[in-house]
Design a protein around this motif. Structure first.
Motif, PDB file in Angstrom:
ATOM      1  N   PHE A  71       0.934  -1.103  -0.144  1.00 22.25           N
ATOM      2  CA  PHE A  71       0.159   0.143   0.140  1.00 22.25           C
ATOM      3  C   PHE A  71       0.678   1.441   0.055  1.00 22.25           C
ATOM      4  O   PHE A  71       0.514   2.105  -0.575  1.00 22.25           O
ATOM      5  N   GLU A  72       1.816   1.203   0.702  1.00 24.77           N
ATOM      6  CA  GLU A  72       3.064   2.662   0.959  1.00 24.77           C
ATOM      7  C   GLU A  72       3.574   2.728  -0.239  1.00 24.77           C
ATOM      8  O   GLU A  72       3.896   3.831  -0.658  1.00 24.77           O
ATOM      9  N   ASP A  73       4.426   1.561  -0.922  1.00 24.99           N
ATOM     10  CA  ASP A  73       5.354   1.626  -1.804  1.00 24.99           C
ATOM     11  C   ASP A  73       4.689   1.479  -3.124  1.00 24.99           C
ATOM     12  O   ASP A  73       5.363   1.884  -4.088  1.00 24.99           O
ATOM     13  N   VAL A  74       3.641   1.201  -3.210  1.00 21.70           N
ATOM     14  CA  VAL A  74       3.027   0.878  -4.750  1.00 21.70           C
ATOM     15  C   VAL A  74       1.810   1.475  -4.897  1.00 21.70           C
ATOM     16  O   VAL A  74       1.629   2.333  -5.823  1.00 21.70           O
ATOM     17  N   PHE A  75       0.665   1.343  -4.073  1.00 28.41           N
ATOM     18  CA  PHE A  75      -0.466   1.741  -4.571  1.00 28.41           C
ATOM     19  C   PHE A  75      -0.680   3.407  -4.116  1.00 28.41           C
ATOM     20  O   PHE A  75      -1.269   3.920  -4.975  1.00 28.41           O
ATOM     21  N   ALA A  76       0.123   3.962  -2.973  1.00 26.28           N
ATOM     22  CA  ALA A  76       0.012   5.150  -2.686  1.00 26.28           C
ATOM     23  C   ALA A  76       0.583   6.084  -3.796  1.00 26.28           C
ATOM     24  O   ALA A  76      -0.224   7.027  -4.185  1.00 26.28           O
ATOM     25  N   PRO A  77       1.727   5.807  -4.334  1.00 28.70           N
ATOM     26  CA  PRO A  77       2.284   6.803  -5.346  1.00 28.70           C
ATOM     27  C   PRO A  77       1.424   6.676  -6.547  1.00 28.70           C
ATOM     28  O   PRO A  77       1.441   7.629  -7.166  1.00 28.70           O
ATOM     29  N   ALA A  78       0.773   5.411  -7.028  1.00 33.49           N
ATOM     30  CA  ALA A  78       0.299   5.196  -8.111  1.00 33.49           C
ATOM     31  C   ALA A  78      -1.151   6.068  -8.051  1.00 33.49           C
ATOM     32  O   ALA A  78      -1.704   6.487  -9.098  1.00 33.49           O
ATOM     33  N   MET A  79      -1.600   5.696  -7.024  1.00 32.80           N
ATOM     34  CA  MET A  79      -3.015   6.671  -6.838  1.00 32.80           C
ATOM     35  C   MET A  79      -2.897   8.046  -7.009  1.00 32.80           C
ATOM     36  O   MET A  79      -3.624   8.730  -7.606  1.00 32.80           O
ATOM     37  N   ALA A  80      -1.786   8.496  -6.344  1.00 28.79           N
ATOM     38  CA  ALA A  80      -1.592  10.004  -6.358  1.00 28.79           C
ATOM     39  C   ALA A  80      -1.362  10.157  -7.822  1.00 28.79           C
ATOM     40  O   ALA A  80      -1.652  11.376  -8.412  1.00 28.79           O
ATOM     41  N   ALA A  81      -0.738   9.367  -8.730  1.00 30.26           N
ATOM     42  CA  ALA A  81      -0.645   9.710 -10.302  1.00 30.26           C
ATOM     43  C   ALA A  81      -1.945   9.766 -11.045  1.00 30.26           C
ATOM     44  O   ALA A  81      -2.086  10.632 -11.927  1.00 30.26           O
TER      45      ALA A  81
END
Length: 337
Positions: free
Chosen positions: A223-233
């Protein structure tokens, strides 16, 4: 939270030995009766137009006729009865209610959670499978995109099984992004890292298959290292969670080790992701086949939105999970460029 339920969903009964039982909803409601501030709603069923945004019309005719003729064994895992069609429409309608309720500004203690069944994330545009007939989250996303205030919907699927149907429906579209963390090699065998979308949808599908045995630290890292940055993008207007609870350490049909507290932590991370992009958030029930762990997991989601501080996981993600995170990031160079 505000929970949407319908007695119509109880009428879909695939048999005493089938894990996807009406007792799932009964257990959830018994568990929630012990919690503070539970509020129930009953949204209207989905209509034909709702379903046809994401499902093939001939398929809808076929499954409706199959149920009207008494149902039966659609495939080795997926069983219908006469009442299944109405139950599927009710479950999809509850998911649409959750999407609209979230987008209308109901968040925090009013965050919506649709408790419908049969589940949906294995249903493709033209096929029922994996206990699923209509893809509830996909129907909800399609309805949300009809609104003038919605340009992009994200669906985050933490069910232990990969949501092949949801991925398939939106695979070539750039108005829906699909995120899945799931047990590697488990049914239906899809959801590899390199399944990232096609055409206009290239890059909008993010899969992180994890080795069996992954627990709270592994999911937190994803969640922290993949999903959160992709969600922000991707910057969605609405974040729908395909919330299965079969990754629980005591679920009878998976080998993952997420704890009840771990689902609280994941809920908190979802809320943070949504807050960071100013997205509405709603939950749609998928799997979860241990009745106690299912009701405890949903109760924990409710408690987080009711003000409970999540318990942070002990320990570190495994080396296999770290490798999976690196591979997932490599599959999406535009996000991390």
């Amino acid at each position: 939270m505000r929970f949407a339920v319908s007695d119509t969903c109880l009428a879909h009964d695939p048999g005493d030995r089938h894990p996807e039982s009406p007792d799932r909803i009964r257990a959830i409601k018994r568990g929630l009766a012990k919690r503070h501030g539970v509020d129930y709603r009953e949204g209207p069923p989905a209509d034909r137009a709702d379903a046809e945004r994401v499902h093939d019309g001939d398929y809808l005719d076929e499954i409706q006729s199959f149920c009207a003729d008494g149902g039966g064994q659609w495939d080795p895992d997926t069983v219908a009865v006469t009442e299944t069609w109405d139950a599927a429409l009710a479950a999809a309608g509850l998911a649409v209610w959750a999407a609209n309720h979230a987008l209308d500004g109901h968040q925090d203690r009013q965050t919506p959670f649709s408790i419908g069944r049969p589940p949906g994330h294995h249903a493709t545009a033209d096929e029922a499978m994996g206990f699923c007939f209509l893809n509830n989250a996909a129907v909800a996303a399609g309805a949300a995109l009809e609104r003038e205030d919605v340009d992009h919907v994200a669906i985050l699927d933490w069910d232990v099984h990969h949501g092949n149907g949801t991925q398939d429906i939106f695979y070539d579209r750039d108005d829906v992004s699909y995120f899945s963390v799931h047990e590697e090699g488990l049914y239906p065998g899809t959801g590899d890292f390199d399944e990232t979308g096609a055409g206009d949808g290239e890059g909008y599908t993010v899969n992180v298959p994890l080795a069996a045995g992954g627990g709270d630290p592994d999911y937190e890292a994803v969640f922290e290292d993949v999903f959160a940055p992709a969600m922000a993008a991707f910057d969605p207007d609405l974040l729908l969670v395909s919330a299965g609870f079969d990754a629980h350490r005591h679920d009878p049909i998976s080998r993952m080790h997420v704890s009840t507290d771990g689902f609280g932590m994941l809920t908190d991370r979802v809320r943070s992701m949504a807050d960071d992009v100013d997205a509405a958030v709603g939950f749609v029930l998928e799997g979860g086949y241990g009745l106690d762990t299912l009701s405890d997991g949903i109760g924990m989601v409710h408690e987080i939105f009711d003000g409970l501080t999540p318990i942070e996981p002990d320990g570190d993600p495994t080396d296999a999970t770290r490798d999976a995170i690196d591979t997932a990031r490599d599959a999406h160079p535009d996000v991390w460029s």
